[in-house]
Every structure is written in structure tokens, then in C-alpha cells.
Design a protein around this motif. Sequence first.
Motif, PDB file in Angstrom:
ATOM      1  N   LEU A 260      -1.939  -8.932  -0.319  1.00 23.19           N
ATOM      2  CA  LEU A 260      -1.640  -7.734  -1.091  1.00 23.19           C
ATOM      3  C   LEU A 260      -2.870  -7.228  -1.825  1.00 23.19           C
ATOM      4  O   LEU A 260      -2.952  -6.052  -2.172  1.00 23.19           O
ATOM      5  CB  LEU A 260      -0.506  -8.005  -2.079  1.00 23.19           C
ATOM      6  CG  LEU A 260       0.815  -8.460  -1.428  1.00 23.19           C
ATOM      7  CD1 LEU A 260       1.881  -8.650  -2.495  1.00 23.19           C
ATOM      8  CD2 LEU A 260       1.281  -7.465  -0.375  1.00 23.19           C
ATOM      9  N   SER A 261      -3.848  -8.118  -2.071  1.00 23.03           N
ATOM     10  CA  SER A 261      -5.114  -7.728  -2.693  1.00 23.03           C
ATOM     11  C   SER A 261      -6.139  -8.798  -2.402  1.00 23.03           C
ATOM     12  O   SER A 261      -5.793  -9.926  -2.011  1.00 23.03           O
ATOM     13  CB  SER A 261      -4.956  -7.545  -4.209  1.00 23.03           C
ATOM     14  OG  SER A 261      -4.798  -8.799  -4.842  1.00 23.03           O
ATOM     15  N   ALA A 262      -7.405  -8.481  -2.613  1.00 24.47           N
ATOM     16  CA  ALA A 262      -8.469  -9.452  -2.367  1.00 24.47           C
ATOM     17  C   ALA A 262      -8.386 -10.639  -3.309  1.00 24.47           C
ATOM     18  O   ALA A 262      -8.839 -11.734  -2.987  1.00 24.47           O
ATOM     19  CB  ALA A 262      -9.830  -8.762  -2.502  1.00 24.47           C
TER      20      ALA A 262
ATOM     21  N   GLU B  69       7.718  -6.711   1.870  1.00 29.17           N
ATOM     22  CA  GLU B  69       8.388  -5.446   1.614  1.00 29.17           C
ATOM     23  C   GLU B  69       7.481  -4.298   2.059  1.00 29.17           C
ATOM     24  O   GLU B  69       6.327  -4.205   1.629  1.00 29.17           O
ATOM     25  CB  GLU B  69       8.713  -5.302   0.129  1.00 29.17           C
ATOM     26  CG  GLU B  69       9.459  -4.027  -0.211  1.00 29.17           C
ATOM     27  CD  GLU B  69       9.780  -3.913  -1.693  1.00 29.17           C
ATOM     28  OE1 GLU B  69      10.307  -2.859  -2.104  1.00 29.17           O
ATOM     29  OE2 GLU B  69       9.493  -4.882  -2.444  1.00 29.17           O
ATOM     30  N   VAL B  70       7.997  -3.458   2.921  1.00 31.00           N
ATOM     31  CA  VAL B  70       7.202  -2.343   3.456  1.00 31.00           C
ATOM     32  C   VAL B  70       7.266  -1.167   2.489  1.00 31.00           C
ATOM     33  O   VAL B  70       8.344  -0.638   2.204  1.00 31.00           O
ATOM     34  CB  VAL B  70       7.709  -1.919   4.846  1.00 31.00           C
ATOM     35  CG1 VAL B  70       6.904  -0.735   5.368  1.00 31.00           C
ATOM     36  CG2 VAL B  70       7.637  -3.090   5.821  1.00 31.00           C
ATOM     37  N   ARG B  71       6.106  -0.770   1.980  1.00 26.47           N
ATOM     38  CA  ARG B  71       6.010   0.347   1.049  1.00 26.47           C
ATOM     39  C   ARG B  71       5.006   1.358   1.599  1.00 26.47           C
ATOM     40  O   ARG B  71       3.805   1.073   1.660  1.00 26.47           O
ATOM     41  CB  ARG B  71       5.568  -0.133  -0.331  1.00 26.47           C
ATOM     42  CG  ARG B  71       6.552  -1.100  -0.992  1.00 26.47           C
ATOM     43  CD  ARG B  71       6.070  -1.527  -2.349  1.00 26.47           C
ATOM     44  NE  ARG B  71       7.032  -2.394  -3.019  1.00 26.47           N
ATOM     45  CZ  ARG B  71       6.849  -2.904  -4.242  1.00 26.47           C
ATOM     46  NH1 ARG B  71       5.731  -2.612  -4.914  1.00 26.47           N
ATOM     47  NH2 ARG B  71       7.763  -3.687  -4.780  1.00 26.47           N
TER      48      ARG B  71
ATOM     49  N   ASP C 122      -1.690  -0.040   0.064  1.00 27.68           N
ATOM     50  CA  ASP C 122      -2.804  -0.675   0.764  1.00 27.68           C
ATOM     51  C   ASP C 122      -2.582  -2.178   0.907  1.00 27.68           C
ATOM     52  O   ASP C 122      -2.011  -2.825   0.028  1.00 27.68           O
ATOM     53  CB  ASP C 122      -4.115  -0.427   0.020  1.00 27.68           C
ATOM     54  CG  ASP C 122      -4.587   1.013   0.130  1.00 27.68           C
ATOM     55  OD1 ASP C 122      -4.120   1.715   1.052  1.00 27.68           O
ATOM     56  OD2 ASP C 122      -5.404   1.433  -0.701  1.00 27.68           O
ATOM     57  N   LEU C 123      -3.070  -2.712   2.024  1.00 24.65           N
ATOM     58  CA  LEU C 123      -3.020  -4.139   2.300  1.00 24.65           C
ATOM     59  C   LEU C 123      -4.389  -4.608   2.777  1.00 24.65           C
ATOM     60  O   LEU C 123      -5.160  -3.839   3.349  1.00 24.65           O
ATOM     61  CB  LEU C 123      -2.010  -4.446   3.411  1.00 24.65           C
ATOM     62  CG  LEU C 123      -0.541  -4.124   3.174  1.00 24.65           C
ATOM     63  CD1 LEU C 123       0.229  -4.334   4.472  1.00 24.65           C
ATOM     64  CD2 LEU C 123       0.020  -5.005   2.065  1.00 24.65           C
ATOM     65  N   LEU C 124      -4.677  -5.882   2.564  1.00 26.53           N
ATOM     66  CA  LEU C 124      -5.893  -6.470   3.111  1.00 26.53           C
ATOM     67  C   LEU C 124      -5.513  -7.172   4.405  1.00 26.53           C
ATOM     68  O   LEU C 124      -4.664  -8.072   4.418  1.00 26.53           O
ATOM     69  CB  LEU C 124      -6.486  -7.465   2.113  1.00 26.53           C
ATOM     70  CG  LEU C 124      -7.965  -7.809   2.304  1.00 26.53           C
ATOM     71  CD1 LEU C 124      -8.831  -6.571   2.089  1.00 26.53           C
ATOM     72  CD2 LEU C 124      -8.386  -8.907   1.349  1.00 26.53           C
ATOM     73  N   VAL C 125      -6.126  -6.740   5.500  1.00 26.62           N
ATOM     74  CA  VAL C 125      -5.792  -7.239   6.834  1.00 26.62           C
ATOM     75  C   VAL C 125      -6.943  -8.107   7.346  1.00 26.62           C
ATOM     76  O   VAL C 125      -8.102  -7.679   7.333  1.00 26.62           O
ATOM     77  CB  VAL C 125      -5.545  -6.068   7.808  1.00 26.62           C
ATOM     78  CG1 VAL C 125      -5.267  -6.582   9.215  1.00 26.62           C
ATOM     79  CG2 VAL C 125      -4.399  -5.209   7.309  1.00 26.62           C
TER      80      VAL C 125
ATOM     81  N   MET D 274      -0.282   1.058   4.685  1.00 29.27           N
ATOM     82  CA  MET D 274       1.021   0.956   5.333  1.00 29.27           C
ATOM     83  C   MET D 274       1.570   2.365   5.575  1.00 29.27           C
ATOM     84  O   MET D 274       1.631   3.172   4.651  1.00 29.27           O
ATOM     85  CB  MET D 274       2.000   0.158   4.472  1.00 29.27           C
ATOM     86  CG  MET D 274       1.838  -1.334   4.593  1.00 29.27           C
ATOM     87  SD  MET D 274       3.257  -2.262   3.934  1.00 29.27           S
ATOM     88  CE  MET D 274       2.987  -2.089   2.171  1.00 29.27           C
ATOM     89  N   LEU D 275       1.981   2.607   6.814  1.00 28.24           N
ATOM     90  CA  LEU D 275       2.434   3.944   7.192  1.00 28.24           C
ATOM     91  C   LEU D 275       3.899   3.977   7.609  1.00 28.24           C
ATOM     92  O   LEU D 275       4.372   4.998   8.122  1.00 28.24           O
ATOM     93  CB  LEU D 275       1.552   4.478   8.323  1.00 28.24           C
ATOM     94  CG  LEU D 275       0.054   4.547   7.984  1.00 28.24           C
ATOM     95  CD1 LEU D 275      -0.760   4.886   9.215  1.00 28.24           C
ATOM     96  CD2 LEU D 275      -0.195   5.568   6.873  1.00 28.24           C
TER      97      LEU D 275
END
Length: 214
Positions: free
Chosen positions: A15-17, A50-52, A56-59, A75-76
Amino acid sequence: MAVRPSVGTPVRIKLSAQDSSFYKTRVADVDDRFLYIDVPVNPLTGRELEVRVDHDLLVEYAASGSEVYRYTAQMLGIAYIPTPAVRLSGPEGTRDLERIQRREFFRISIDTSVQLVRQDDGLTYHAQSLDISGGGLAVKSREAVDYRPDDIVKATLTLPYTGDTLNATCRIVRVEVDDASQERVVSMAFEDIKERERQQVVRYTFMRQRSLKR
């Protein structure tokens, strides 16, 4: 130039770095603009991400046998291809695509006993391992665990199949309770480990990945 992952490539989502926890998934599809992944699942709790939309996500993903990349994706929403998949912005065109250490990426399930000894006072627990990577490991216990984040412990275990013994100093990252099993889950990062032993762990994870793909 961005390197796209292929269908079936393992992906790790944060969810974050700064977040030490992560979700596991795989690439379901990919095109010129988007990356489609199976709904990510937390490997410790079994909960789905949870899709919002627009968050932003870290992939993090492996693009080849020797390269692992990280980038920030948006996330789209959900797509159906035909099963539900999370649609993300792809790595092409992103400004923060970076190459990371492969040994920190792959985490594989492991089932062996682990002895933990806290450095400060010698408080000892015997637990069962959950997973391991070149960067750390997680264990579970039905006992109440009196460890706290940032505690330093010595972890001793034997890697299955290889018989290699690992003695590593670890830092506790978090202690959680699994809602389903009510077991305590202790996640740790390697703080001080001999490079020879780290390479044993890395070789073990690669061996297990190959065997699981057969």
C-alpha cells in the motif's frame, strides 16, 4: 525502457513504500497500457485487497530471470477477462520504475520449527515457520507471544530438503493475530545474517519455486 511482466508472473503489492506487509498475486493479463492482476491476497490473513479506484499501489514483479522491478501503479477498477481481475496502470511511461534486489522479493512457504531468543533478556519461543525470503521470515505460534516491533531476536532453524542450518539475528517487524486460526504471527526482517546463509535461503526459495511450477 520499461520491462513488462508476462502472464502468470508473481506480483507483490504494497500500500506504500513504508508498509512492511504486502499482498500476493499474479499477472492475469497485460496489454500496451494496463496490467491486470488476480485480486491480491494477504498471505498471513487470507484477506483480499480492497479495490479503491484511483488509489496508488506499489507494484513489485520479476521481469526476467535476474531482474525485479518496482513502480507506483494506479488502481483503475475491476475488469473481467473473464474472471475478475484488478486493472492497474502499466509500467510503461511511469517515472519511478526502479530495479530492486531480487533476493528481497521472493517469499516461499516453509514448514519447519524455529527457535527464537530475544537478545535483551533471553525470552525464548518455539514456533512454526510460515514463509521465508532472502530478507526475512514469518512464524506462527498458538502461544501468546510477548515480543514487540523492533525487538531483536536470534532465529535458529533448519531448511527442509537441504538440511542447511540458519542462525540469523532478526528484527521483529510486527506481531499479529490470525482471525481464522487465532495463532500469533510474528514477521521478522534479517538484521544480521552471514552472506553464505542468506544465499542458502535464496537457493532454497528458487528450488521451491521450480518444484511448485511443475
